[in-house]
Write a protein that holds these residues in place. Structure first.
Motif, mmCIF file in Angstrom:
data_model
loop_
_atom_site.group_PDB
_atom_site.id
_atom_site.type_symbol
_atom_site.label_atom_id
_atom_site.label_comp_id
_atom_site.label_asym_id
_atom_site.label_seq_id
_atom_site.Cartn_x
_atom_site.Cartn_y
_atom_site.Cartn_z
ATOM 1 N N PRO A 471 16.786 5.077 3.454
ATOM 2 C CA PRO A 471 16.449 5.020 2.028
ATOM 3 C C PRO A 471 17.733 5.067 1.204
ATOM 4 N N VAL A 478 14.833 10.855 -5.535
ATOM 5 C CA VAL A 478 13.439 10.950 -6.006
ATOM 6 C C VAL A 478 12.652 11.907 -5.109
ATOM 7 N N ARG A 482 11.115 15.536 -6.100
ATOM 8 C CA ARG A 482 9.669 15.754 -5.931
ATOM 9 C C ARG A 482 9.417 16.998 -5.075
ATOM 10 N N VAL A 547 5.012 12.324 8.642
ATOM 11 C CA VAL A 547 5.957 11.417 7.976
ATOM 12 C C VAL A 547 5.928 10.038 8.632
ATOM 13 N N GLY B 301 13.909 8.985 6.860
ATOM 14 C CA GLY B 301 13.339 9.264 5.543
ATOM 15 C C GLY B 301 12.586 10.573 5.572
ATOM 16 N N ARG B 302 12.589 11.251 4.434
ATOM 17 C CA ARG B 302 11.846 12.520 4.354
ATOM 18 C C ARG B 302 10.421 12.283 3.894
ATOM 19 N N SER B 303 10.158 11.080 3.436
ATOM 20 C CA SER B 303 8.812 10.785 2.947
ATOM 21 C C SER B 303 8.199 9.689 3.814
ATOM 22 N N SER B 304 6.897 9.803 4.035
ATOM 23 C CA SER B 304 6.215 8.777 4.842
ATOM 24 C C SER B 304 6.279 7.420 4.144
ATOM 25 N N ASP B 306 8.900 6.154 2.698
ATOM 26 C CA ASP B 306 10.144 5.497 3.124
ATOM 27 C C ASP B 306 9.924 4.717 4.411
ATOM 28 N N ILE B 307 9.258 5.363 5.356
ATOM 29 C CA ILE B 307 9.070 4.769 6.689
ATOM 30 C C ILE B 307 8.185 3.527 6.565
ATOM 31 N N LYS B 310 9.988 0.597 4.721
ATOM 32 C CA LYS B 310 11.070 -0.003 5.503
ATOM 33 C C LYS B 310 10.530 -0.774 6.707
ATOM 34 N N LYS B 411 -3.668 7.707 2.173
ATOM 35 C CA LYS B 411 -2.554 6.843 1.773
ATOM 36 C C LYS B 411 -2.949 5.375 1.935
ATOM 37 N N ASP B 418 6.593 0.869 -8.415
ATOM 38 C CA ASP B 418 7.648 1.845 -8.669
ATOM 39 C C ASP B 418 7.725 2.852 -7.516
ATOM 40 N N TYR B 419 8.938 3.105 -7.072
ATOM 41 C CA TYR B 419 9.126 3.972 -5.904
ATOM 42 C C TYR B 419 8.559 5.375 -6.145
ATOM 43 N N ARG B 420 8.759 5.891 -7.371
ATOM 44 C CA ARG B 420 8.244 7.230 -7.668
ATOM 45 C C ARG B 420 6.732 7.291 -7.479
ATOM 46 N N VAL B 423 5.903 7.168 -3.684
ATOM 47 C CA VAL B 423 6.159 8.415 -2.968
ATOM 48 C C VAL B 423 5.064 9.442 -3.281
ATOM 49 N N ALA B 424 4.575 9.412 -4.507
ATOM 50 C CA ALA B 424 3.559 10.397 -4.919
ATOM 51 C C ALA B 424 2.142 9.971 -4.536
#
Lengths: 566, 571
Positions: A471, A478, A482, A547, B301-304, B306-307, B310, B411, B418-420, B423-424
């Protein structure tokens, strides 16, 4: 907590004159609270001040929280010693009780009033007389006047003569009265017994039942106890159920196992919104667990919790006992509930496992041999579905199945141990599995899963750094922001719910690792108090798939949770 | 700036990489290149041959023999055919006597020893001895090392008169920040935008094409050196689209020299794009697709989110690379090269499915827009007759997960860009939020169309049920190019095309396929796209991937459409 010096008699009179005595009553006093009470009582009895008139006044009504209960305690000690008009005193007690609200200590002034009646029998008789005349205030306090009179006949007369609330007050008084001998107790229960079958008046029945057991407490009769429960368990209403719960809690020693089972069977009709009854029953069940009625308690919970409106959260004391004490018993409950096919029971297993997830089922715990291979595999899937977030406990259940050595199921359980368990948790669950000893029957199978896990981790290392997949800095920011916001919200929420933080003074240290504060002693001297800081935290491992593949993980767990045994 | 190019030239790994830019560099310096390097053909030691003015002002033939890196004792003469001396011998013995075009035979000859780095001192004496011995009135030698080449680059294609300082700054920033791909690409795209703004003549267009091509090469080599070719990948896609936009006006003008010159640059750019894609896909991704969670973990990535983002992006790149190779297969004249390319295509489809099966987030995109990547991969599999069974299994599971995640407010694919927001997602588990997040979909019609082709009744019924019960509000849509698309698809300047909405779902999918087919028949935009007219269809897919536009259904409809359906419906 600050202690005030005991004011002199003159000062008390001055405070009374200026309307500040109420505030003084709500303070703790140095050396001897008794001295302060004694001074106030003397001044009241000398008519220099009037303690009885204070509670209904606005100045007293302003006292809240802990201060109010300090003042209430003052009155409970003082009332029995006061010279006062009975009506004014009842009004005083009523005001104190109302201001205490729903607190468990709200009724304390009643006992003080009873002692006052005992010390002033003529005035107590006045209360009884006024109650007979229908005076509402007197009716409210007649139970304590009757109790103080120790006159069983009068109380019995109230029970038998009236059909309004005075009957209930009579019953309560009868139950609480001292009994000279067993025959008196027998007479008292005879007065109450007809009301135990009053199916159409639930409240009356509940009062009669409770009063009857109050009598039995003094002169027990196992047969009578059994008969009373038998009578009360026929179509019990909410009030009778509440009485039964109270009896399980307070009088279970008066009953045989069969009588207890009978009462518990009736209590299966309990409703989720009857929190008071659930609370009483919770304490009762906890006592039964300690007293050798374990099977009855577990049977009761197994049946009652199928109603998904009632959960183990309604029985916190019992749940705590089940969690902490006997691991084998806990394992048996978990196996039984998982195999029950009831979603509600399975969901309740989550409440039986500590969040810290430290306690495993040790090497002595093996899956029951009578379970078929299909049942054993089902048990493992349920364990994963329900206890996934407690991976150590979950793995120890899977290991208990491996210990059983059923060849038909070993391969599937090893698969499950590897994925989802080890694939998701490479921390404490892995540490636990590494502790499985060579002599443990599950050792070989666990090693197979561990080998696969090692290969899995080695695979994850192989791609190395693929920067193109990472990323961007913006995206990382971000996610970091969060996470920060979520953690901050969680911390704020936890602080708001914290009992500890609501009662202590809070200091925020911006620098350093020790705090130094000066406090003033009684003699006016200053004393340094030093406090070393230590970190306090809770950590838990997030499943890797949360994740990597959250939808897949969620779907698998959902399938395991809702699966029914074939 | 010169240091930048010196370093770039020294980092070129393959001889072919230096070959690739030299002809354009020479052309821009005023040389006439009459022979370019060609794969698999005998060159008698000459990699590039050109005619131009020497420093003495005389017109001469320049014969270039190219080696990568420093000239060392080994690369001078280690006994292999790849060493420089054997090449020079062959030029002297074979090329000069036999291969110089007649019209240039009277001109003097300069044999240029080209290498990206420096000549090492221990070999200099030997080389000087060789060149002295073989020099005469007709033939002379010249050394073109990295320093000279860098100087020529600055004098030539990137000189200040044709690449102003401000643009050079964007270029330098894109190279300097190549490890922060988003920023590097932003500068590169500004360079492209501003440079193409100067394309006011045919000559300028050719020059700009060459400048951008070389700039992308420099970016790629730097990116490769630091192990992050992300910016170069995106830049090379943009380059292809820009070159196409430059060459479009010349389509149909067979005698246009500018058209030919830009087309030549385009072909080299395609090769470069595949080299960059290969650096990423073949070298970094494909070797690890067989590892469970291997690529997903490599995202770090720390967020699902991201994975998921990508991996779908990566799947799209595999598909696009495979489609380009598929397109090139028919253009190879060498049968060995064809066989090699076919093998690569088969490997790409197999590896794509391995990537999916071992990184299971690929069973459902988080973004509805990743329907573009789903369509690209399915198009690739269909185009190369890949494994239909695996494709079917993938789509069935995707429908299962789609249905499950929407029903449980999990999900599920959402319309947010928008990425934000991604992610949310899901920010709320409410009906209102879900309606907003699923307001429209290009993914569901793609699933319906391909499942229809695969006759997957059960999955189609599940989609139908989902639409009826949970997604009644969702506008199912397909985007079609229209007449304005030709002007805007490649450069992404303005909105274009039309959207076919409120598409019907059914348990066979026939209605949807038939409706889209009819709409496609009645819409003329697609058939008039220059990339379709000329057969360069991978440009369209590249544009769709790069500009985040849906793949036109016409691209897949021939593969999934059964004409008998039309007859049945009419009947």
């Amino acid at each position: 907590m600050a202690y005030a010096p005991v004011p002199s008699a003159e000062q008390i009179v001055d405070l009374y004159g200026t309307g500040e005595l109420a505030a003084e009553l709500a303070r703790y006093h140095e050396d001897s609270e008794e001295l302060f009470i004694q001074r106030c009582v003397e001044l009241h009895n000398e008519k220099k001040i009037n303690l009885v008139e204070l509670p209904p006044q606005p100045g007293f009504k302003k006292i809240t929280g802990h201060d109010f209960f300090t003042a209430q305690h003052f009155y409970c000690e003082a009332i029995p010693k006061l010279d006062a008009d009975v009506v004014a005193l009842m009004e005083c007690c009523q005001s104190l009780i109302e201001q205490a609200g729903a607190d468990g200590a709200a009724g304390q002034p009643n006992e003080a009033f009873r002692l006052w009646c005992q010390n002033n029998p003529a005035e107590g008789a006045r209360v009884i007389s006024k109650a007979r005349e229908g005076d509402n205030l007197a009716k409210r306090f007649v139970t304590f006047a009757l109790q103080a009179s120790a006159n069983m006949e009068t109380a019995a007369d109230f029970v038998q003569s009236y059909d309004d609330e005075r009957r209930l007050f009579g019953m309560a008084a009868l139950g609480r009265m001292p009994m000279a001998d067993a025959s008196k107790a027998h007479q008292a229960t005879q007065v109450l017994e007809p009301f135990l079958v009053a199916v159409d008046d639930d409240n009356l029945r509940a009062n009669a039942l409770f009063a009857a057991f109050d009598v039995l407490k003094k002169y027990n009769d196992v047969d009578k106890a059994s008969n009373f429960i038998e009578a009360a368990t026929d179509k019990p209403g909410p009030a009778t159920l509440h009485a039964l719960a109270q009896i399980i809690w307070l009088h279970h020693k008066l009953m045989t196992s069969q009588t207890i089972e009978k009462a518990l069977t009736a209590l299966q009709a309990i409703q989720s919104d009857h929190k008071g009854t659930l609370r009483a029953l919770d304490i009762g069940l906890n006592q039964l667990l300690a007293g050798g009625n374990r099977a009855a308690v577990i049977d009761f919970l197994t049946t009652t919790l199928r109603n998904d409106k009632i959960t183990l959260e309604d029985f916190p004391t019992t749940t705590g006992e089940l969690k902490r004490s006997d691991r084998r018993r806990l394992y048996e409950i978990i196996v039984r509930w998982f195999l029950s096919g009831s979603h509600a029971l399975c969901d309740n297993v989550g409440n039986l496992i500590e969040f810290e997830d430290k306690n495993t089922f040790d090497a002595s715990i093996v899956v029951p041999s009578e379970l078929t291979a299909a049942h054993q595999a089902f048990l493992c899937r349920k364990a994963i579905g329900i206890l996934f977030t407690r991976p150590v406990t979950c793995c120890s259940i899977l290991v208990s199945v491996l210990r059983g050595g059923d060849k038909e199921v070993i391969e599937e359980v090893v698969d499950l141990l590897f994925e989802p368990m080890l694939v998701n948790y490479s921390g404490k669950a892995l540490d636990y599995l590494k502790t499985i000893a060579v002599e443990d029957p599950a050792y070989a199978s666990v090693q197979t899963a561990l080998d696969r896990h090692r290969a899995y981790l080695a695979g994850l290392e192989k791609p190395g750094l693929i920067k193109e997949l990472h990323p961007s800095d913006y995206q990382r920011d971000v996610v970091r922001q969060r996470t920060y916001d979520e953690m901050r919200a969680a911390q704020k929420s936890a602080e708001q719910e914290s009992v500890l933080l609501s009662v202590v003074h809070r200091s925020t240290l911006l620098y350093g690792k020790r705090s130094l504060t000066y406090v003033f002693d009684d003699d006016g001297g200053r004393r340094a108090v030093s406090l070393d800081l230590h970190s306090v935290g809770v950590s838990f491992e997030m499943p890797r798939q949360d994740v990597l593949d959250p939808v897949g993980l969620d779907f698998m767990l959902r399938v395991f949770r809702v699966e029914k045994i074939q | 700036m010169k240091l930048l190019f010196r370093s770039y030239l020294a980092s070129l790994r393959e001889r072919g990489e230096l070959d690739a830019i030299l002809p354009d560099l020479l052309s821009e310096l005023g040389y006439h290149v009459y022979s370019r390097p060609q794969r698999g053909t005998a060159q008698a030691g000459v990699d590039i041959a050109a005619v131009g003015l020497d420093d003495d002002g005389k017109k001469k033939v320049f014969l270039f023999s190219v080696k990568q890196g420093d000239l060392t004792r080994q690369s001078w003469n280690d006994g292999s055919a790849q060493a420089l001396r054997p090449s020079l011998d062959e030029i002297l013995d074979n090329y000069i006597p036999n291969r110089i075009p007649k019209r240039y035979q009277k001109l003097k000859i300069v044999i240029c020893l080209v290498f990206g780095g420096d000549m090492q001192e221990q070999v200099r004496g030997t080389v000087n001895g060789y060149t002295r011995r073989n020099s005469n009135k007709k033939v002379s030698f010249d050394e073109w090392n990295g320093d000279k080449l860098a100087g020529l680059l600055l004098q030539g294609v990137l000189r200040e008169e044709i690449m102003p300082k401000a643009l050079r700054s964007h270029f330098q920033k894109s190279v300097a920040l190549v490890d922060e791909p988003d920023i590097a690409y932003r500068h590169f795209s500004r360079l492209v935008r501003e440079l193409t703004g100067l394309a006011n003549s045919d000559k300028a267009k050719i020059r700009i094409a060459r400048q951008l091509y070389i700039a992308t090469w420099v970016l790629f080599v730097w990116a490769r050196d630091i192990g992050n070719v992300e910016a170069a990948y995106q830049a090379s896609e943009l380059l292809l689209l820009t070159l196409w936009d430059l060459v479009r006006p010349f389509i149909g003008k067979k005698r246009s020299a500018a058209g030919k010159a830009i087309t030549l640059v385009l072909h080299y750019a395609i090769q470069m794009h595949l080299a960059i894609a290969s650096e990423l896909v073949e070298r970094k991704i494909l070797p690890h697709v067989g590892i469970q969670d291997g690529i997903a973990m490599a995202v770090q990535g720390r967020s699902s989110a991201d994975i998921n983002l990508k991996l779908f992006d990566t799947l799209g790149r595999i598909a696009l690379t495979g489609l380009w190779v598929h397109w090139l297969v028919e253009r190879y004249t060498d049968e060995n090269a064809r066989a090699e390319a076919r093998l690569k295509i088969a490997q790409f489809t197999e590896m794509g499915f391995k990537l999916i099966n071992n990184n299971r987030t690929l069973f459902l995109p988080l973004q509805d827009q990743h329907g573009v990547e789903v369509a690209m991969f399915l198009l690739f599999v269909t185009a190369v007759n890949g494994n239909r069974h695996d494709a079917h299994a993938w789509l069935r599971e995707m429908v299962n997960r789609l249905s499950y995640s929407i029903r449980t407010h999990g999900k599920y694919p959402c319309v947010f860009l928008d990425y934000r927001a991604l992610v949310a997602h899901p920010r709320e588990r409410t009906e209102e939020y879900r309606k907003e997040a699923t307001a429209g979909s290009i993914l569901i019609p793609i699933l319906e169309a391909f499942l229809s082709a695969l006759e997957s009744k059960e999955a189609l019924e599940k989609l139908l049920d989902l639409k009826a019960k949970e997604l009644a509000h969702c506008t199912l849509q397909v985007w079609l190019p229209d007449a304005s698309s030709e002007e805007n698809l490649y450069n992404g300047k303005h909105d274009h095309g039309l959207t076919l909405t409120d598409l019907p779902l059914s348990s066979t999918g026939n209605e949807l396929v038939s409706l889209i087919k009819n709409a496609c028949d009645q819409t003329e935009g697609y058939g008039s796209l220059s990339a379709i007219v000329t057969g360069y269809w991978p440009i369209i897919i590249t544009a769709c991937r790069h500009r985040r536009m849906p793949i036109p259904p016409q691209m897949r409809i021939d593969m999934v459409y059964d004409p008998s359906i039309e007859t049945e419906n009419k009947g």
